[in-house]
Write a protein that holds these residues in place. Structure first.
Motif, PDB file in Angstrom:
ATOM      1  N   GLU A 353       0.886  -1.265   0.169  1.00 51.49           N
ATOM      2  CA  GLU A 353      -0.055   0.065  -0.118  1.00 51.49           C
ATOM      3  C   GLU A 353       1.039   1.433   0.084  1.00 51.49           C
ATOM      4  OE1 GLU A 353       0.976  -0.701   4.428  1.00 51.49           O
ATOM      5  OE2 GLU A 353       0.528  -2.020   2.520  1.00 51.49           O
ATOM      6  N   VAL A 354       2.218   1.298   0.366  1.00 52.06           N
ATOM      7  CA  VAL A 354       3.013   2.258   0.113  1.00 52.06           C
ATOM      8  C   VAL A 354       3.211   3.014  -1.331  1.00 52.06           C
ATOM      9  CG1 VAL A 354       4.330   1.573   1.987  1.00 52.06           C
ATOM     10  CG2 VAL A 354       5.116   1.022  -0.414  1.00 52.06           C
ATOM     11  N   PRO A 355       3.232   4.289  -1.345  1.00 56.80           N
ATOM     12  CA  PRO A 355       3.284   4.810  -2.520  1.00 56.80           C
ATOM     13  C   PRO A 355       4.180   4.201  -3.738  1.00 56.80           C
ATOM     14  CG  PRO A 355       3.029   6.779  -0.908  1.00 56.80           C
ATOM     15  CD  PRO A 355       3.427   5.352  -0.257  1.00 56.80           C
ATOM     16  N   GLY A 356       5.407   3.978  -3.234  1.00 54.75           N
ATOM     17  CA  GLY A 356       6.415   3.585  -4.306  1.00 54.75           C
ATOM     18  C   GLY A 356       6.114   2.174  -4.655  1.00 54.75           C
ATOM     19  N   MET A 357       5.522   1.274  -3.903  1.00 50.52           N
ATOM     20  CA  MET A 357       5.063   0.085  -4.573  1.00 50.52           C
ATOM     21  C   MET A 357       3.932   0.368  -5.481  1.00 50.52           C
ATOM     22  SD  MET A 357       5.900  -2.975  -4.182  1.00 50.52           S
ATOM     23  CE  MET A 357       6.745  -3.097  -2.354  1.00 50.52           C
ATOM     24  N   LYS A 358       3.119   0.956  -5.123  1.00 46.42           N
ATOM     25  CA  LYS A 358       1.935   1.230  -5.999  1.00 46.42           C
ATOM     26  C   LYS A 358       2.511   1.854  -7.276  1.00 46.42           C
ATOM     27  CE  LYS A 358      -1.957   2.436  -2.819  1.00 46.42           C
ATOM     28  NZ  LYS A 358      -2.788   3.232  -2.329  1.00 46.42           N
ATOM     29  N   ARG A 359       3.243   3.019  -7.317  1.00 41.95           N
ATOM     30  CA  ARG A 359       3.863   3.438  -8.531  1.00 41.95           C
ATOM     31  C   ARG A 359       4.569   2.319  -9.409  1.00 41.95           C
ATOM     32  NH1 ARG A 359       4.820   7.928  -5.243  1.00 41.95           N
ATOM     33  NH2 ARG A 359       3.703   9.856  -5.742  1.00 41.95           N
ATOM     34  N   ALA A 360       5.333   1.412  -8.647  1.00 44.90           N
ATOM     35  CA  ALA A 360       5.993   0.436  -9.532  1.00 44.90           C
ATOM     36  C   ALA A 360       4.990  -0.493 -10.352  1.00 44.90           C
ATOM     37  CB  ALA A 360       6.951  -0.622  -8.598  1.00 44.90           C
ATOM     38  N   ILE A 361       4.079  -0.717  -9.643  1.00 47.23           N
ATOM     39  CA  ILE A 361       2.778  -1.929 -10.153  1.00 47.23           C
ATOM     40  C   ILE A 361       2.272  -0.904 -11.315  1.00 47.23           C
ATOM     41  CG2 ILE A 361       0.692  -2.803  -9.907  1.00 47.23           C
ATOM     42  CD1 ILE A 361       1.675  -3.397  -7.013  1.00 47.23           C
ATOM     43  N   VAL A 404      -5.675   9.245  -8.149  1.00 45.55           N
ATOM     44  CA  VAL A 404      -4.687  10.029  -7.666  1.00 45.55           C
ATOM     45  C   VAL A 404      -3.309   9.728  -8.240  1.00 45.55           C
ATOM     46  CG1 VAL A 404      -3.680  11.894  -6.174  1.00 45.55           C
ATOM     47  CG2 VAL A 404      -6.028  11.317  -6.008  1.00 45.55           C
ATOM     48  N   VAL A 405      -2.969   8.543  -7.644  1.00 46.05           N
ATOM     49  CA  VAL A 405      -1.739   8.092  -7.837  1.00 46.05           C
ATOM     50  C   VAL A 405      -1.269   7.502  -9.229  1.00 46.05           C
ATOM     51  CG1 VAL A 405      -0.018   6.102  -7.152  1.00 46.05           C
ATOM     52  CG2 VAL A 405      -1.706   6.943  -5.535  1.00 46.05           C
ATOM     53  N   VAL A 406      -2.487   7.107  -9.956  1.00 47.36           N
ATOM     54  CA  VAL A 406      -2.297   6.785 -11.394  1.00 47.36           C
ATOM     55  C   VAL A 406      -2.093   8.037 -12.209  1.00 47.36           C
ATOM     56  CG1 VAL A 406      -3.457   5.959 -13.371  1.00 47.36           C
ATOM     57  CG2 VAL A 406      -3.691   4.629 -11.086  1.00 47.36           C
ATOM     58  N   LYS A 407      -2.986   8.970 -11.943  1.00 46.69           N
ATOM     59  CA  LYS A 407      -2.842  10.461 -12.588  1.00 46.69           C
ATOM     60  C   LYS A 407      -1.229  10.754 -12.316  1.00 46.69           C
ATOM     61  CE  LYS A 407      -4.754  14.924 -13.334  1.00 46.69           C
ATOM     62  NZ  LYS A 407      -3.239  15.575 -13.142  1.00 46.69           N
ATOM     63  N   ASP A 408      -0.979  10.520 -11.134  1.00 48.33           N
ATOM     64  CA  ASP A 408       0.431  11.187 -10.661  1.00 48.33           C
ATOM     65  C   ASP A 408       1.676  10.648 -11.662  1.00 48.33           C
ATOM     66  OD1 ASP A 408       2.344  12.642  -8.956  1.00 48.33           O
ATOM     67  OD2 ASP A 408       2.883  10.705  -8.384  1.00 48.33           O
ATOM     68  N   VAL A 409       1.640   9.411 -11.555  1.00 46.07           N
ATOM     69  CA  VAL A 409       2.469   8.683 -12.441  1.00 46.07           C
ATOM     70  C   VAL A 409       2.511   9.081 -13.930  1.00 46.07           C
ATOM     71  CG1 VAL A 409       3.265   6.224 -13.183  1.00 46.07           C
ATOM     72  CG2 VAL A 409       2.428   6.707 -11.001  1.00 46.07           C
ATOM     73  N   ARG A 410       1.106   8.918 -14.424  1.00 47.08           N
ATOM     74  CA  ARG A 410       1.113   9.568 -15.800  1.00 47.08           C
ATOM     75  C   ARG A 410       1.659  10.631 -16.177  1.00 47.08           C
ATOM     76  NH1 ARG A 410      -2.043   6.387 -19.191  1.00 47.08           N
ATOM     77  NH2 ARG A 410      -3.736   4.992 -18.292  1.00 47.08           N
ATOM     78  N   ASP A 411       1.255  11.866 -15.274  1.00 46.69           N
ATOM     79  CA  ASP A 411       1.662  13.304 -15.376  1.00 46.69           C
ATOM     80  C   ASP A 411       3.301  13.185 -15.303  1.00 46.69           C
ATOM     81  OD1 ASP A 411      -1.018  13.623 -15.711  1.00 46.69           O
ATOM     82  OD2 ASP A 411      -1.217  14.768 -13.749  1.00 46.69           O
ATOM     83  N   ARG A 412       3.863  12.600 -14.392  1.00 42.93           N
ATOM     84  CA  ARG A 412       5.154  12.652 -14.389  1.00 42.93           C
ATOM     85  C   ARG A 412       6.184  12.051 -15.360  1.00 42.93           C
ATOM     86  NH1 ARG A 412       7.267  14.071  -9.027  1.00 42.93           N
ATOM     87  NH2 ARG A 412       5.594  14.255  -7.539  1.00 42.93           N
TER      88      ARG A 412
END
Length: 418
Positions: A353-361, A404-412
């Motif tokens: 559930e940590v942000p770094g793990m979510k971003r990796a997935i 929010v997290v998915v958008k953050d990954v896409r935007d970056r």
């Protein structure tokens, strides 16, 4: 959890010489993947210098506080490699350089209006002879390494360190070309010798894998499997060398002892307990070093271990939420789309559930949607592979679940695993 990830990233930086990027691995670099390479070797420094001398310290003057006396050091030229100087000529340099009579220094500098001198480097006659005879950097790397291999672990530490630096800067493919020239009878003994500079262990483990035999394999295996709760520098290279020698059997042992268990096993195979009776966890550095070695075999191991077996070994780490994100990175780069359902189910679960793990997935799924056959675009719906269409569907579900997290990954626009 945040403290753990800080410690983990610090450990990664230590193990990789600070050259780690969470998404573009150090093993993609052209140089030796487990070596902390110097900025410049002595040969490179000499090649870039306009003046190169061997000089003997004569005397030095300390400055006076009132400025009446300036600091200065005098040297006598003993030998000239480059520059318009003559033996026995006296050089006077600004600045105070402590020394003793008969003490030798390597002097290098660059021509300007006046020569801009580098700091004098204390050197022995043997080290100067080594430097003077070294092949130029523009010669083929493999041919150059045949010269430097003779000086690994030389009695003069400056020489030994510089020879190591030449190997550390060399591409692995060129290192492999000199395997027949390696000191086969010494490599594994250097690995287990506590006096060996820890920074060189990764290289020596790798060289053992290129030149070793069954006895060397046994030595490396014993070293790798001994219980340890410390950070062991060079373990990634040592394990890589071991896998080169042991192949499938070594990989199975690695899964059993490093990738799968969360706790250290003793010699009898039982979980090791600390003084309070609690299980001793496998250090992050041990698991990460093993993962780096699996990645090394993927890139450099040829057909020594089948790719599917390497993928299977890395998938084992998905059961370890403390380090699974690194496995996700490699599995995406290796285009292992067999775990799409598994990763979707892990997303946001306990430990994931940590942000770094979510971003990796999320990045894994983005990568899966961009792994297209040649000549096929995302607009060719009927021609899209199953992993692409499944990746698209899962990304839509993740956007609904965690927008929010998915958008953050896409935007970056993070670099994908290619």
């Amino acid at each position: 959890m945040l403290r753990f990830f800080s410690i983990r990233l610090a450990t990664v930086a230590l193990l990789t010489g600070g050259l780690f990027s969470a998404y573009v691995g150090v093993r993609d670099a052209i140089a030796c993947p487990f070596c902390q390479a110097p900025a410049l070797t002595l040969t490179e420094q000499i090649c870039e210098s306009d003046v190169v001398l061997l000089a003997e310290w004569v005397d030095a003057t300390k400055p006076e506080a009132d400025g009446s006396v300036k600091a200065a050091t005098r040297f006598e030229v003993k030998a000239v490699v480059k520059g318009d100087f003559q033996p026995k000529q006296i050089l006077q340099l600004a600045g105070y350089q402590p020394g003793d009579p008969n003490q030798l220094f390597l002097m290098t500098g660059y021509k300007a209006e006046l020569i801009e001198w580098d700091l004098p480097l204390e050197i022995t006659q043997a080290a100067f002879d080594y430097v003077k005879a070294a092949p130029d950097p523009d010669q083929p790397t493999a041919e150059r390494l045949e010269y430097f291999v003779k000086y690994l672990e030389h009695a003069d530490d400056l020489v030994a360190t510089d020879a190591y630096g030449e190997f550390a800067n060399a591409p692995f493919d060129d290192i492999a070309k000199v395997s027949s020239k390696l000191p086969k009878d010494k490599l594994s003994t250097w690995v287990i010798d506590p006096k060996t500079d820890a920074a060189r262990l990764g290289l020596y483990g790798l060289l053992t894998g290129l030149a070793g035999d069954d006895e060397d394999r046994r030595v490396l295996e014993e070293f790798i499997t001994q219980p340890s709760d410390d950070i062991r520098l060079g373990l990634n290279g040592i394990i890589s060398g071991y896998l080169l020698l042991s192949g499938d059997e070594g990989l199975e042992l690695l899964v059993k002892t490093k990738l799968k268990p969360e706790f250290i096993l003793d010699e009898s195979g039982e979980v090791k307990l600390d003084e309070s009776g609690m299980p001793v966890p496998v250090p992050f550095s041990e698991t990460y070093g093993a993962m780096q070695a699996v990645g090394f075999m993927w890139q450099y191991g040829g057909d020594r271990i089948a790719p599917e077996k390497l993928k299977a070994a890395m998938r084992v780490v998905l059961d370890r939420p403390d380090i699974a994100d690194f496995a996700i990175v490699d599995l995406a780069r290796w285009k292992d789309w067999s775990i799409q359902d598994r990763l979707f189910n892990l997303y946001g679960s306990d430990g994931f559930e940590v942000p770094g793990m979510k971003r990796a997935i999320i990045k894994y799924f983005l990568a899966s949607t961009r792994d297209l056959p040649e000549g096929v675009s995302l607009d060719d719906a009927e021609k899209l592979p199953e992993h692409v269409t499944k990746g698209q569907k899962i990304l839509k579900k993740l956007e609904q679940q965690d927008p929010v997290v998915v958008k953050d990954v896409r935007d970056r626009e993070f670099v994908l695993y290619n």
